[in-house]
Design an enzyme around this catalytic site. Structure first.
Site, PDB file in Angstrom:
ATOM      1  N   HIS A 302     -41.928  19.827  17.453  1.00 34.01           N
ATOM      2  CA  HIS A 302     -42.250  21.071  18.527  1.00 34.01           C
ATOM      3  C   HIS A 302     -43.057  22.518  17.666  1.00 34.01           C
ATOM      4  O   HIS A 302     -43.266  23.408  18.404  1.00 34.01           O
ATOM      5  CB  HIS A 302     -41.327  21.521  19.634  1.00 34.01           C
ATOM      6  CG  HIS A 302     -40.172  21.847  19.000  1.00 34.01           C
ATOM      7  ND1 HIS A 302     -39.652  21.348  18.485  1.00 34.01           N
ATOM      8  CD2 HIS A 302     -39.770  23.160  19.400  1.00 34.01           C
ATOM      9  CE1 HIS A 302     -38.589  21.880  18.110  1.00 34.01           C
ATOM     10  NE2 HIS A 302     -38.889  23.320  19.326  1.00 34.01           N
ATOM     11  N   CYS A 303     -42.486  22.309  16.282  1.00 33.78           N
ATOM     12  CA  CYS A 303     -42.383  23.628  15.826  1.00 33.78           C
ATOM     13  C   CYS A 303     -43.833  24.002  14.643  1.00 33.78           C
ATOM     14  O   CYS A 303     -44.594  24.589  14.717  1.00 33.78           O
ATOM     15  CB  CYS A 303     -41.547  24.485  14.838  1.00 33.78           C
ATOM     16  SG  CYS A 303     -39.903  25.353  16.663  1.00 33.78           S
ATOM     17  N   ILE A 304     -43.548  23.389  13.367  1.00 30.16           N
ATOM     18  CA  ILE A 304     -44.361  23.560  12.068  1.00 30.16           C
ATOM     19  C   ILE A 304     -46.202  22.977  12.390  1.00 30.16           C
ATOM     20  O   ILE A 304     -46.355  23.853  11.611  1.00 30.16           O
ATOM     21  CB  ILE A 304     -43.452  22.702  10.903  1.00 30.16           C
ATOM     22  CG1 ILE A 304     -41.645  23.279  11.072  1.00 30.16           C
ATOM     23  CG2 ILE A 304     -44.244  22.433   9.087  1.00 30.16           C
ATOM     24  CD1 ILE A 304     -41.386  22.231   9.980  1.00 30.16           C
ATOM     25  N   ASP A 307     -46.527  26.286  14.783  1.00 29.28           N
ATOM     26  CA  ASP A 307     -46.603  26.902  14.629  1.00 29.28           C
ATOM     27  C   ASP A 307     -47.276  28.703  13.985  1.00 29.28           C
ATOM     28  O   ASP A 307     -47.446  29.999  14.656  1.00 29.28           O
ATOM     29  CB  ASP A 307     -44.848  27.917  14.756  1.00 29.28           C
ATOM     30  CG  ASP A 307     -44.083  27.411  16.142  1.00 29.28           C
ATOM     31  OD1 ASP A 307     -44.768  27.081  16.440  1.00 29.28           O
ATOM     32  OD2 ASP A 307     -42.752  27.118  15.318  1.00 29.28           O
TER      33      ASP A 307
END
Length: 469
Positions: A302-304, A307
């Site tokens: 869900h991040c890299i 974001d």
């Protein structure tokens, strides 16, 4: 204090007035915060956590385990029911502690957002995905903000933990909350404190990971620091919510750029006949100035993968193109195509077309030994294989099945891994290197292996079958 379904607290009416942005407050305005701080220090403050996923659930458990009464909010009724029955729905989180906290009435879940007024401290842990055009999708934050605003009362603390672009806390949340007539730093307290959850990492528990906090006023900062000091070992203060928001983006962009570097070098090394894994291993022996990152089939989670594009979008507002960040995103996004191309090439060399080839994908979660499929590169790999009309199956004990997802119209069920299944496949692709897989058996029983994770590095027999991609 126990929590009961449908219980409520008396709310103070929000005063009317024009919108203002509070920069700081005098010591004489601290009466409201003093009451809240006492409730926090005595663990009597009710903690409301919005979003009970991979970030929110561990946070809810930690707060409840530290003695706070916790009210968890989620739009998913299934999660609410399972949590209230003492059951976990996340693989790496056990049910024993949840059941204990529910039984002690320390933890209660609800889908009734009208109960947000009961919470003294509200932590927002909702998704922040991208649109199909790689622009920030703040719909979850906006909807959550509206729910909080509807019940906002004096004496509440709100912390946004969802990763987002610098300015979201002040430009979106603060602006709307102060339209109620309540003032930040005087009536309510608002901070940004980015989540740093790392699913499946047993080395660092939530309590051991320092918490960055940036408040919209000094009093907001003081309340935020006091709250997080109750649940983590170290709180790191920064000058503003924008600095805290940028901190989270830097952490993930750092990983994104370095992974893109080794992914690009992997492709070059493949053409030069050099093993990138040997190179990284050798470089890692340098005791200073080097940090190992590893290539793979693409980025997941869900991040890299998400974001960095929040920052590239925001940068345009300042007439700047973040070329380095965007290039890293392009390289990582293109890795599934590279993996599939290597598979097609390997089959062709063995006189087999990708069309109608039987392909087994091993591991579809985005990360080793976790049951999280969000943004997993395996999904793109499967989609590309199906475009070539390959006959695709998968095996992953952490993901028994999955249905249509945000960007993929796929519905599949995991097959139990067996010698007979491996032998009937034309090619086996190791996309996620789960620790439960027997790689010696996989190599022995397979005709062709595409290894994207160097998972077979210690297998000695049958190396002629292995293609690194």
């Amino acid at each position: 204090m126990g929590l009961q379904p449908g219980s409520s607290v008396t709310q103070q009416a929000a005063p009317s007035g024009n919108q203002t942005t509070t920069i700081d407050i005098a010591s004489g305005d601290r009466h409201q915060s003093s009451q809240l701080l006492e409730k926090i220090k005595s663990r009597e403050a009710v903690v409301g956590i919005i979003g009970l996923g991979y970030v929110g659930l561990p946070l809810a458990i930690r707060c409840a385990d530290m003695g706070f009464p916790v009210l968890g909010f989620d739009i998913d009724e299934h999660k609410v029911k399972r949590l209230n029955s003492g059951q976990s729905y996340i693989n790496h989180i056990g049910s024993d502690l949840i059941a204990k906290l529910v039984q002690q009435e320390r933890l209660l879940a609800t889908a009734d957002f009208g109960r947000l007024g009961e919470a003294d401290c509200i932590l927002v842990c909702v998704p922040t995905p991208l649109t199909p055009y790689r622009e920030p999708d703040l719909s979850y934050i906006v909807n959550t903000m509206a729910a909080i605003k509807a019940t906002l009362r004096p004496g509440q603390f709100i912390s946004l933990e969802s990763t987002t672009y610098p300015g979201t806390t002040s430009e979106v949340l603060l602006t709307q909350f102060e339209k109620t007539g309540l003032k930040a730093g005087k009536d309510f307290y608002l901070v940004f404190s980015p989540e740093r959850e790392n699913p499946g990492n047993g080395k660092f528990a939530l309590a051991q990971i320092p918490k960055v906090v940036g408040g919209v006023t000094s009093e907001c900062q003081r309340v935020g620091r006091t709250f997080y000091e109750q649940i983590v070992e170290r709180v790191v203060l920064v000058a503003s919510p924008e600095a805290a928001e940028m901190t989270k983006l830097l952490e993930n962009i750092f990983r994104c750029v370095n992974i893109a570097l080794v992914n690009e070098l992997k492709i070059l090394c493949d053409r030069m006949g050099i093993d990138i894994w040997d190179v990284i291993s050798a470089a890692s022996t340098k005791p200073f100035g080097f940090m190992p990152f590893y290539p793979g089939p693409g980025l997941g989670g869900h991040c890299i993968p998400v974001d960095p594009f929040y920052l590239t979008w925001k940068a345009r507002e300042y007439d700047m193109v973040t070329r380095f960040v965007e290039l890293a995103g392009e390289i990582n996004s293109g890795m599934p195509q590279y993996v599939v191309a290597k598979t097609v090439e390997a089959l062709n060399k063995r006189g087999r077309s990708i069309k109608d080839a039987k392909v087994l994908v091993l591991g579809v979660s985005y990360k080793k030994d976790v049951g999280d499929i969000r943004e997993s590169p395996a999904l793109k790999v499967i989609e590309l294989l199906m475009r070539y009309e390959a006959r695709v199956a998968y095996s992953d004990p952490h993901i028994p099945s999955f249905g249509n997802l945000r960007h993929y119209q796929l519905t599949m069920e995991s097959l139990p891994l067996s010698e007979s299944l491996l032998r009937e496949m034309d090619v086996v692709m190791i996309i996620t290197d789960h620790g439960c897989f027997d790689y010696e058996q996989i190599v022995e029983c397979s005709q062709l292996i595409i290894d994207t994770r160097n998972a077979t590095s210690h297998v000695k027999a049958g190396r002629e079958k292995i293609i690194k991609a």
